[in-house]
Every structure is written in structure tokens, then in C-alpha cells.
Design a protein around this motif. Structure first.
Motif, PDB file in Angstrom:
ATOM      1  N   UNK A  35       0.860  -1.188   0.000  1.00  0.00           N
ATOM      2  CA  UNK A  35       0.000   0.000   0.000  1.00  0.00           C
ATOM      3  C   UNK A  35       0.896   1.238   0.000  1.00  0.00           C
ATOM      4  N   UNK A  36       0.821   2.003  -1.070  1.00  0.00           N
ATOM      5  CA  UNK A  36       1.689   3.180  -1.214  1.00  0.00           C
ATOM      6  C   UNK A  36       1.476   4.174  -0.083  1.00  0.00           C
ATOM      7  N   UNK A  37       0.218   4.377   0.294  1.00  0.00           N
ATOM      8  CA  UNK A  37      -0.096   5.350   1.352  1.00  0.00           C
ATOM      9  C   UNK A  37       0.453   4.914   2.710  1.00  0.00           C
ATOM     10  N   UNK A  38       0.799   3.659   2.824  1.00  0.00           N
ATOM     11  CA  UNK A  38       1.398   3.143   4.057  1.00  0.00           C
ATOM     12  C   UNK A  38       2.906   2.927   3.878  1.00  0.00           C
ATOM     13  N   UNK A  39       3.508   3.664   2.947  1.00  0.00           N
ATOM     14  CA  UNK A  39       4.941   3.561   2.722  1.00  0.00           C
ATOM     15  C   UNK A  39       5.364   2.256   2.083  1.00  0.00           C
ATOM     16  N   UNK A  40       4.457   1.648   1.317  1.00  0.00           N
ATOM     17  CA  UNK A  40       4.768   0.380   0.677  1.00  0.00           C
ATOM     18  C   UNK A  40       4.576  -0.824   1.579  1.00  0.00           C
ATOM     19  N   UNK A  41       4.070  -0.607   2.778  1.00  0.00           N
ATOM     20  CA  UNK A  41       3.826  -1.716   3.705  1.00  0.00           C
ATOM     21  C   UNK A  41       2.783  -2.665   3.110  1.00  0.00           C
ATOM     22  N   UNK A  42       3.056  -3.966   3.087  1.00  0.00           N
ATOM     23  CA  UNK A  42       2.070  -4.895   2.536  1.00  0.00           C
ATOM     24  C   UNK A  42       0.888  -5.080   3.481  1.00  0.00           C
ATOM     25  N   UNK A  43      -0.286  -5.179   2.897  1.00  0.00           N
ATOM     26  CA  UNK A  43      -1.515  -5.456   3.643  1.00  0.00           C
ATOM     27  C   UNK A  43      -2.001  -6.850   3.273  1.00  0.00           C
ATOM     28  N   UNK A  44      -2.408  -7.586   4.251  1.00  0.00           N
ATOM     29  CA  UNK A  44      -3.006  -8.904   4.004  1.00  0.00           C
ATOM     30  C   UNK A  44      -4.521  -8.730   3.978  1.00  0.00           C
ATOM     31  N   UNK A  45      -5.105  -8.786   2.780  1.00  0.00           N
ATOM     32  CA  UNK A  45      -6.545  -8.637   2.628  1.00  0.00           C
ATOM     33  C   UNK A  45      -7.160 -10.031   2.592  1.00  0.00           C
ATOM     34  N   UNK A  46      -7.849 -10.386   3.681  1.00  0.00           N
ATOM     35  CA  UNK A  46      -8.463 -11.708   3.808  1.00  0.00           C
ATOM     36  C   UNK A  46      -9.954 -11.609   3.512  1.00  0.00           C
ATOM     37  N   UNK A  47     -10.431 -12.488   2.650  1.00  0.00           N
ATOM     38  CA  UNK A  47     -11.828 -12.487   2.223  1.00  0.00           C
ATOM     39  C   UNK A  47     -12.424 -13.880   2.390  1.00  0.00           C
ATOM     40  N   UNK A  48     -13.715 -13.922   2.663  1.00  0.00           N
ATOM     41  CA  UNK A  48     -14.425 -15.199   2.736  1.00  0.00           C
ATOM     42  C   UNK A  48     -15.901 -14.958   2.462  1.00  0.00           C
TER      43      UNK A  48
END
Length: 436
Positions: free
Chosen positions: A397-410
């Protein structure tokens, strides 16, 4: 908020007595319409389902009338496939719903009642003369492995030479547990919508107060709310938080939430929940994601919205591969290949859902192993089944300084002859939570 009626277009309260009527009607329809074909597919012409009070075979629980909350003493159900369909008989001390009573312990004489009960099973088997007698033993599925050691011993002793015809009923038990009536699928659609409504309430200023509410608070609120509505959760809800600048924690090989469960949610957080409810003998299993708006924001950062879009794309790739006749491992391999071709970093770990939250049937990956699932992953998908389409993606996520987000869906999905359809509303936009 109200209970779900059998008609998915209605939202009137459904009293317990009416729920029992619906469940018993479903059981009758399943015995008449589904079981003959399932027995033919499994190649079993007589199925013995045995359980004792407080140690019920999981399959037995799905065959009992709605007023039976457990087996009583020893309950033996005999399901015999013949040219006329399936004859369902009960060798039990008490009447068992629509099952034909095949034995009475009060007939008098010797041997003792327990021995006489097994002797009646032997008599029924001899009269039916089946080629293959199915019993609930399975190495791959706990739900199809309900025959206890003691009951297996007593059964084989009682059957004598007929015990040579005993075979695992795994295919039949799994088929019975995973196959849904159209009406059951319609109710599951409504139940999934109910989950969405409850989560939307939880992810609102009426419940979530930034700087005060913790993941633990929200999880307990969800559990209490579902219980108050009469749709009990089948597992304790989970609410976790991801935050810019806070990396996930790893302890003893386990990946823990970035923000501890007892730390208050703050503006700018990504809030995720995993919730499942029970009603009318059916279960749901779904996850939702929300974003707590910072002061002055009207939408989530583009990077978080893109992460959800990537997750939706992995859902599309997965549903495209959910084809009857394929195994769970084949589906997993095809999805991973398609995801790699599009540069998607994610995992798929979907599973059947229905009578049980983590139901019997083809496993499509596991969150901690994407190489395929031996045994359960080798099972073939069949129509008229329901799955929890569960997966995650990792997106910087660019707005988070490139920090990866784990998007979990079900999401709940139904596989029918018409293809795959979502149960309830699929999440394609983050729930926005104003900072009150």
C-alpha cells in the motif's frame, strides 16, 4: 433484526417449533430425493449409522428428528437401498421420527435388551442380504469417522459372517453431509445476508468508537448480538486490525495480528472480522473488512481499495475453476497458476460449509500449506454443494509507505448445475467507519 424464515424473501421471526417443522421436512425430502442417488454413487446398498448418547456419530445427528438434541442410549439407523428407494428403519429403544420402528425392547424374553438390539440388526441384514454394508469409518474426514471402537466391535460380533461385507461409507457420508437441497441453499443465502447486516452494525459508530473499542470488544459484541438474535455463532468471532507502520508479529511460528486484540482501534486502521452463525441446522462462514476514516477523509486510501480489488480478482479466478468433476487439489493448482500469471501474491484455502462450518468434502488448499491437501483435497466437487470461498492476498500500500496489507476475504458460494453463485452480497467495497 429477526430470525431467518425458510422463505428467503421473508424476515419474520421463526419460532423454534416452526424451525423444527422445517428441519424435519427437509430431512424427509433429503431421504426421499437425495439419499437413493448418493447410495448408488457410493455403491452401498445398506448403511448402518450407530451412536450412543453423548457420543453421537456426526452423521447420526443429521438424521435425527429436530426434537432429538442427541441420541438416546444406543440409536442404530438402518438405511436400505432397494428398487423402491430407501427404507429407513430405527433399531432404537425410542421412536425416531419418520424412521420405521424395527425393534421394541419391551417384547420380553431373553437375551437382555442390549443383545437383542444387536440381534435385530443381524436379522435385518440377513433379510436384506446386502452386498456392501456401509459404516462410518474414515481416515480423511472426522465427520465420516463417527463409528466408535466399541460400537464397531459390537457390530462385527453381531453380524458374524456378514461382517465381511462391511465397507467404509466415507463417500456416502461425505455426500450426505455436503449435498444441499435448493431450499437449504436459499436459506443459506439469507443467512449470509444476515451476517453482513450484523457486521455492518458492528463496524459503525453505534458500536465501534475509535480510541476506545478493541478487537476483543468487537468480537464479544458480535457474539452477543448473534446470540440475542437466535442465530448462535458456531465459533467465537475474530476481529483483528492492521495499521500503518505496524508489522505483523510472529511468535513460535504463528503469525499474529499486527495490532494486539486488546489495543483500541484508531482512525486509519483496516479492521477485519471472521464470523459464522448457526440456524436451522446450517452454518455460515464469512469475513468482512472495514476502514476507520481519519478526520477529513471520505474514502479509504487507494492502496487499500486496490488490495480489496486484487482479492476480488483472486475470487474470480477461484470461482472460474470451481467445476464439478474436478478435485479440490486440481482446483487449487489451476487457481495458483492463474494467479501467478497475473502477478497476484495470495493463498486459497476454501472449504465446504453447510451442516458444519468446516464441512466434509473437497478441501481447496489450507492457509498453511498451498501444495494441496492429501486425501480431502483429492475428493471430487459435486453440484448442489456450498463452499466458503476463503482466501487472502498480500498487496503493498503506497499510502502506508509500501507496507504490505493482508486482505483476507471469505464468502459463501453455491456450486449448482448452473455454475457458481454468491450467497449474500459479495464484498467489493470496504465498509467505511466514520471517526465519531
Amino acid at each position: 433484526m429477526t430470525l431467518v424464515a425458510p422463505d428467503p424473501t421473508r424476515t419474520v421471526p421463526l419460532p423454534l417449533r416452526e424451525q423444527a417443522d422445517v428441519r424435519d421436512r427437509w430431512l424427509t425430502q433429503r431421504l426421499l430425493d437425495l439419499l437413493p442417488g448418493l447410495m448408488d454413487r457410493a455403491g452401498i446398498d445398506l448403511w448402518l449409522v450407530v451412536g450412543r448418547e453423548y457420543n453421537e456419530d456426526p452423521v447420526l445427528a443429521t438424521l435425527l428428528p429436530a426434537t432429538w438434541l442427541s441420541a438416546r442410549r444406543r440409536t442404530i439407523l438402518v438405511l436400505h437401498r432397494s428398487d423402491d428407494g430407501v427404507t429407513a428403519a430405527a433399531v432404537s429403544r425410542y421412536p425416531v421420527g419418520q424412521f420405521l420402528p424395527a425393534w421394541s425392547p419391551d417384547a420380553g424374553g431373553r437375551p437382555p435388551a442390549e443383545d437383542a438390539q444387536w440381534a435385530e440388526v443381524r436379522r435385518i441384514v440377513e433379510q436384506a442380504a446386502p452386498q456392501r454394508i456401509g459404516i462410518d469409518v474414515s481416515a480423511d474426514f472426522a465427520l465420516a469417522d463417527g463409528l466408535s471402537h466399541t460400537e464397531h466391535r459390537r457390530l462385527t460380533e453381531a453380524l458374524g459372517p456378514w461382517a465381511d461385507r462391511l465397507v467404509p461409507a466415507e463417500d456416502l457420508a461425505v455426500g450426505w453431509l455436503e449435498t444441499r437441497l435448493p431450499e437449504e441453499i436459499a436459506v443459506l443465502d439469507r443467512l449470509n445476508r444476515r451476517v453482513r447486516e450484523v457486521v455492518e452494525e458492528a463496524f459503525s459508530p453505534a458500536v465501534l468508537t475509535a480510541g476506545v473499542s478493541t478487537g476483543t470488544d468487537l468480537a464479544w459484541w458480535l457474539r452477543q448480538r448473534l446470540s440475542d438474535l437466535g442465530v448462535e455463532p458456531w465459533f467465537h468471532p475474530v476481529v483483528d486490525v492492521q495499521r500503518a507502520g505496524v508489522a505483523p508479529r510472529c511468535e513460535q511460528g504463528a503469525l499474529l495480528p499486527a495490532v494486539p486484540f486488546d489495543v483500541p482501534v484508531e482512525p486509519g486502521d483496516l479492521v477485519h472480522c471472521d464470523v459464522g452463525l448457526s440456524s436451522l441446522g446450517l452454518k455460515t462462514d464469512s469475513q468482512r473488512n472495514g476502514y476507520v476514516l481519519r478526520r477529513g477523509e471520505t474514502d479509504a486510501p487507494a492502496g487499500l481499495r486496490q488490495a480489496l480489488a486484487v482479492g476480488n480478482r483472486l475470487q474470480d479466478l477461484t470461482t472460474a475453476e470451481l467445476v464439478a468433476g474436478r478435485t479440490g487439489n486440481e482446483v487449487l493448482a489451476a487457481v495458483r497458476c492463474a494467479a501467478a500469471a497475473e502477478g497476484i501474491d495470495g493463498d486459497v484455502y476454501s472449504h465446504p460449509v453447510g451442516v458444519h462450518g468446516h464441512g466434509a468434502g473437497p478441501a481447496i488448499g489450507r492457509w498453511d500449506d498451498q501444495r494441496g491437501v492429501p486425501g480431502a483435497g483429492d475428493r471430487v466437487l459435486h453440484p448442489d454443494t456450498v463452499y466458503a470461498l476463503e482466501l487472502c492476498v498480500r498487496v503493498p500500500v503506497a499510502e502506508w509507505g509500501g507496507q504490505p496489507v493482508r486482505m483476507a476475504l471469505e464468502e459463501g458460494v453455491a456450486l449448482t448445475e448452473d455454475g457458481v453463485s454468491y450467497l449474500g452480497d459479495r464484498q467489493t467495497e470496504l465498509l467505511l467507519i466514520p471517526d465519531a
